[in-house]
Motif scaffolding. Structure first.
Motif, PDB file in Angstrom:
ATOM      1  N   GLY A  11       0.793  -1.225   0.000  1.00 61.31           N
ATOM      2  CA  GLY A  11       0.000   0.000   0.000  1.00 61.31           C
ATOM      3  C   GLY A  11       0.822   1.270   0.000  1.00 61.31           C
ATOM      4  N   SER A  12       2.127   1.160   0.201  1.00 61.35           N
ATOM      5  CA  SER A  12       2.979   2.355   0.219  1.00 61.35           C
ATOM      6  C   SER A  12       3.127   2.920  -1.192  1.00 61.35           C
ATOM      7  N   THR A  13       3.581   4.149  -1.267  1.00 57.02           N
ATOM      8  CA  THR A  13       3.805   4.788  -2.563  1.00 57.02           C
ATOM      9  C   THR A  13       4.849   4.020  -3.365  1.00 57.02           C
ATOM     10  N   VAL A  14       5.883   3.549  -2.687  1.00 54.13           N
ATOM     11  CA  VAL A  14       6.927   2.777  -3.365  1.00 54.13           C
ATOM     12  C   VAL A  14       6.336   1.519  -3.983  1.00 54.13           C
ATOM     13  N   SER A  15       5.546   0.778  -3.218  1.00 56.31           N
ATOM     14  CA  SER A  15       5.000  -0.464  -3.758  1.00 56.31           C
ATOM     15  C   SER A  15       3.952  -0.202  -4.839  1.00 56.31           C
ATOM     16  N   GLN A  16       3.240   0.923  -4.757  1.00 55.75           N
ATOM     17  CA  GLN A  16       2.276   1.258  -5.814  1.00 55.75           C
ATOM     18  C   GLN A  16       2.995   1.545  -7.131  1.00 55.75           C
ATOM     19  N   GLN A  17       4.119   2.267  -7.056  1.00 57.31           N
ATOM     20  CA  GLN A  17       4.889   2.536  -8.273  1.00 57.31           C
ATOM     21  C   GLN A  17       5.481   1.249  -8.831  1.00 57.31           C
ATOM     22  N   THR A  18       5.951   0.390  -7.948  1.00 60.45           N
ATOM     23  CA  THR A  18       6.477  -0.905  -8.371  1.00 60.45           C
ATOM     24  C   THR A  18       5.379  -1.717  -9.041  1.00 60.45           C
ATOM     25  N   ALA A  19       4.187  -1.720  -8.459  1.00 58.19           N
ATOM     26  CA  ALA A  19       3.075  -2.481  -9.014  1.00 58.19           C
ATOM     27  C   ALA A  19       2.715  -1.992 -10.416  1.00 58.19           C
ATOM     28  N   CYS A  20       2.733  -0.679 -10.629  1.00 64.22           N
ATOM     29  CA  CYS A  20       2.449  -0.135 -11.967  1.00 64.22           C
ATOM     30  C   CYS A  20       3.487  -0.625 -12.975  1.00 64.22           C
ATOM     31  N   ALA A  21       4.747  -0.642 -12.556  1.00 68.13           N
ATOM     32  CA  ALA A  21       5.807  -1.161 -13.430  1.00 68.13           C
ATOM     33  C   ALA A  21       5.596  -2.654 -13.682  1.00 68.13           C
ATOM     34  N   LYS A  66      -8.983  -7.391   4.884  1.00 68.60           N
ATOM     35  CA  LYS A  66      -9.394  -7.713   3.511  1.00 68.60           C
ATOM     36  C   LYS A  66      -9.810  -6.451   2.768  1.00 68.60           C
ATOM     37  N   ARG A  67     -10.530  -5.552   3.465  1.00 69.87           N
ATOM     38  CA  ARG A  67     -10.916  -4.276   2.845  1.00 69.87           C
ATOM     39  C   ARG A  67      -9.679  -3.428   2.553  1.00 69.87           C
ATOM     40  N   THR A  68      -8.740  -3.401   3.502  1.00 71.50           N
ATOM     41  CA  THR A  68      -7.496  -2.646   3.310  1.00 71.50           C
ATOM     42  C   THR A  68      -6.717  -3.207   2.130  1.00 71.50           C
ATOM     43  N   GLY A  69      -6.595  -4.528   2.069  1.00 73.07           N
ATOM     44  CA  GLY A  69      -5.894  -5.167   0.955  1.00 73.07           C
ATOM     45  C   GLY A  69      -6.552  -4.854  -0.383  1.00 73.07           C
ATOM     46  N   ALA A  70      -7.880  -4.942  -0.418  1.00 73.14           N
ATOM     47  CA  ALA A  70      -8.606  -4.639  -1.662  1.00 73.14           C
ATOM     48  C   ALA A  70      -8.365  -3.196  -2.080  1.00 73.14           C
ATOM     49  N   ASP A  71      -8.341  -2.294  -1.108  1.00 70.85           N
ATOM     50  CA  ASP A  71      -8.069  -0.886  -1.400  1.00 70.85           C
ATOM     51  C   ASP A  71      -6.655  -0.714  -1.971  1.00 70.85           C
ATOM     52  N   HIS A  72      -5.670  -1.359  -1.343  1.00 68.77           N
ATOM     53  CA  HIS A  72      -4.281  -1.254  -1.818  1.00 68.77           C
ATOM     54  C   HIS A  72      -4.120  -1.857  -3.215  1.00 68.77           C
ATOM     55  N   MET A  73      -4.883  -2.897  -3.512  1.00 70.08           N
ATOM     56  CA  MET A  73      -4.730  -3.583  -4.800  1.00 70.08           C
ATOM     57  C   MET A  73      -5.647  -3.035  -5.889  1.00 70.08           C
ATOM     58  N   SER A  74      -6.535  -2.117  -5.546  1.00 71.86           N
ATOM     59  CA  SER A  74      -7.498  -1.617  -6.530  1.00 71.86           C
ATOM     60  C   SER A  74      -6.811  -0.915  -7.702  1.00 71.86           C
ATOM     61  N   ARG A  75      -5.757  -0.191  -7.439  1.00 70.10           N
ATOM     62  CA  ARG A  75      -5.031   0.496  -8.518  1.00 70.10           C
ATOM     63  C   ARG A  75      -4.407  -0.522  -9.478  1.00 70.10           C
ATOM     64  N   ILE A  76      -3.889  -1.603  -8.923  1.00 65.35           N
ATOM     65  CA  ILE A  76      -3.305  -2.659  -9.755  1.00 65.35           C
ATOM     66  C   ILE A  76      -4.401  -3.291 -10.611  1.00 65.35           C
ATOM     67  N   MET A  77      -5.547  -3.560 -10.017  1.00 62.55           N
ATOM     68  CA  MET A  77      -6.652  -4.180 -10.743  1.00 62.55           C
ATOM     69  C   MET A  77      -7.134  -3.273 -11.887  1.00 62.55           C
ATOM     70  N   ARG A  78      -7.245  -1.969 -11.596  1.00 62.99           N
ATOM     71  CA  ARG A  78      -7.659  -1.027 -12.647  1.00 62.99           C
ATOM     72  C   ARG A  78      -6.634  -0.984 -13.783  1.00 62.99           C
ATOM     73  N   SER A  79      -5.355  -0.996 -13.440  1.00 67.97           N
ATOM     74  CA  SER A  79      -4.297  -0.988 -14.458  1.00 67.97           C
ATOM     75  C   SER A  79      -4.362  -2.245 -15.321  1.00 67.97           C
ATOM     76  N   CYS A  80      -4.622  -3.381 -14.685  1.00 63.11           N
ATOM     77  CA  CYS A  80      -4.742  -4.632 -15.433  1.00 63.11           C
ATOM     78  C   CYS A  80      -5.946  -4.603 -16.373  1.00 63.11           C
ATOM     79  N   GLU A  81      -7.062  -4.064 -15.889  1.00 62.38           N
ATOM     80  CA  GLU A  81      -8.254  -3.960 -16.729  1.00 62.38           C
ATOM     81  C   GLU A  81      -7.985  -3.094 -17.950  1.00 62.38           C
ATOM     82  N   LYS A  82      -7.344  -1.931 -17.728  1.00 68.19           N
ATOM     83  CA  LYS A  82      -7.019  -1.035 -18.844  1.00 68.19           C
ATOM     84  C   LYS A  82      -6.080  -1.700 -19.841  1.00 68.19           C
ATOM     85  N   ALA A  83      -5.173  -2.551 -19.332  1.00 70.60           N
ATOM     86  CA  ALA A  83      -4.204  -3.230 -20.196  1.00 70.60           C
ATOM     87  C   ALA A  83      -4.781  -4.491 -20.831  1.00 70.60           C
TER      88      ALA A  83
END
Length: 155
Positions: A11-21, A66-83
């Protein structure tokens, strides 16, 4: 080359940027993505006889994580959907984060673990890169370490 890539996040900014990559890498490979958030296990109060009324029950804690995890992973899920990538997400519970990451990669048949590194050395590496280092030392699967040179700005 890779069919299923495990991308971890805390959920950190570092891991969010890593997840996008990681999602961009998965798109280049045409691979499925499994996002993973590892939450600490529920901790029972030291004095079970005197549980404060505001202390969550184990069920409440699990649901909140589980809600926190879903929130942290939502950006990854949206990126996957767009891709246009096949994707899924999972919240796991363990106090040994690195070992849980390795276990999930094996159980879910992931070909690659995609993780971040802060690019620090010395004490910074010991304190902040410990999960990545432990995953590297406990898995036989390939691990791609995405190194951030500059500290990201929180958004």
């Amino acid at each position: 080359m890779y069919r299923k890539i495990l991308i971890t996040t805390d959920g950190s900014t570092v891991s969010q940027q890593t997840a996008c990559a990681g999602v961009k890498f998965a798109q280049q490979m045409g691979a499925e993505v499994l996002a993973l958030f590892v939450a600490p296990e529920y901790q029972y109060p030291v004095y079970v006889e005197i549980i404060p009324p505001s202390y969550p029950s184990e069920e409440e804690y699990i649901e909140q994580m589980k809600r926190t995890g879903a929130d942290h992973m939502s950006r990854i899920m949206r990126s996957c959907e767009k891709a246009g990538l096949a994707h899924g997400c999972m919240t796991a519970f363990s106090d040994a984060t690195a070992l849980k990451i390795v276990d999930v990669a094996e159980q879910e048949g992931c070909d690659l673990i995609f993780m971040g590194s802060h690019g620090r050395s010395g004490w910074g590496q010991i304190l902040l890169g410990s999960v990545t280092n432990k995953v590297l030392s406990h898995t036989t699967r390939p691990v791609l370490v995405h190194r951030l040179i500059n500290e990201p700005v929180d958004s």
